[in-house]
Motif scaffolding. Structure first.
Motif, PDB file in Angstrom:
ATOM      1  N   LEU A  89       0.811  -1.221   0.000  1.00 26.67           N
ATOM      2  CA  LEU A  89       0.000   0.000   0.000  1.00 26.67           C
ATOM      3  C   LEU A  89       0.845   1.273   0.000  1.00 26.67           C
ATOM      4  O   LEU A  89       0.363   2.328   0.400  1.00 26.67           O
ATOM      5  CB  LEU A  89      -0.932   0.015   1.208  1.00 26.67           C
ATOM      6  CG  LEU A  89      -1.997  -1.077   1.238  1.00 26.67           C
ATOM      7  CD1 LEU A  89      -2.795  -0.995   2.513  1.00 26.67           C
ATOM      8  CD2 LEU A  89      -2.904  -0.965   0.043  1.00 26.67           C
ATOM      9  N   ASN A  90       2.098   1.188  -0.460  1.00 29.86           N
ATOM     10  CA  ASN A  90       2.949   2.378  -0.460  1.00 29.86           C
ATOM     11  C   ASN A  90       2.405   3.461  -1.395  1.00 29.86           C
ATOM     12  O   ASN A  90       2.521   4.647  -1.102  1.00 29.86           O
ATOM     13  CB  ASN A  90       4.372   2.008  -0.874  1.00 29.86           C
ATOM     14  CG  ASN A  90       5.091   1.242   0.211  1.00 29.86           C
ATOM     15  OD1 ASN A  90       4.703   1.304   1.371  1.00 29.86           O
ATOM     16  ND2 ASN A  90       6.118   0.509  -0.172  1.00 29.86           N
ATOM     17  N   GLY A  91       1.820   3.090  -2.499  1.00 34.17           N
ATOM     18  CA  GLY A  91       1.250   4.076  -3.406  1.00 34.17           C
ATOM     19  C   GLY A  91       0.064   4.798  -2.810  1.00 34.17           C
ATOM     20  O   GLY A  91      -0.121   6.000  -3.023  1.00 34.17           O
ATOM     21  N   LEU A  92      -0.724   4.101  -2.027  1.00 29.64           N
ATOM     22  CA  LEU A  92      -1.879   4.715  -1.377  1.00 29.64           C
ATOM     23  C   LEU A  92      -1.437   5.719  -0.318  1.00 29.64           C
ATOM     24  O   LEU A  92      -2.020   6.796  -0.191  1.00 29.64           O
ATOM     25  CB  LEU A  92      -2.769   3.643  -0.761  1.00 29.64           C
ATOM     26  CG  LEU A  92      -4.052   4.110  -0.107  1.00 29.64           C
ATOM     27  CD1 LEU A  92      -4.957   4.778  -1.136  1.00 29.64           C
ATOM     28  CD2 LEU A  92      -4.769   2.961   0.549  1.00 29.64           C
TER      29      LEU A  92
END
Length: 65
Positions: free
Chosen positions: A9-12
């Motif tokens: 979930l790094n992009g979120l």
């Protein structure tokens, strides 16, 4: 059960941080450039940036908890 699991979930997180700090920084930069020619509009942009930052930190900040 594999359909329920979530991966990375790094992009979120980056998107949420961008929503928190992106528009206030942009409004502040525009306000700095307008300060000499139109100080009243510049003050309005600074106030909008501050309000957006407070609301953004409040709403997005509660998502991080």
């Amino acid at each position: 059960m594999i359909l329920v699991e979530i991966g990375n979930l790094n992009g979120l997180v980056a998107l949420i941080i961008g929503v928190m700090f992106g528009p206030p920084v942009l409004l502040s930069v525009i306000g700095v450039f307008l300060y000499k020619s139109n100080p009243k509009a510049s003050k309005v942009l600074f106030i909008l940036a501050a309000i957006y930052l407070l609301i953004g930190l409040g709403m997005c900040g509660t998502m991080f908890i």
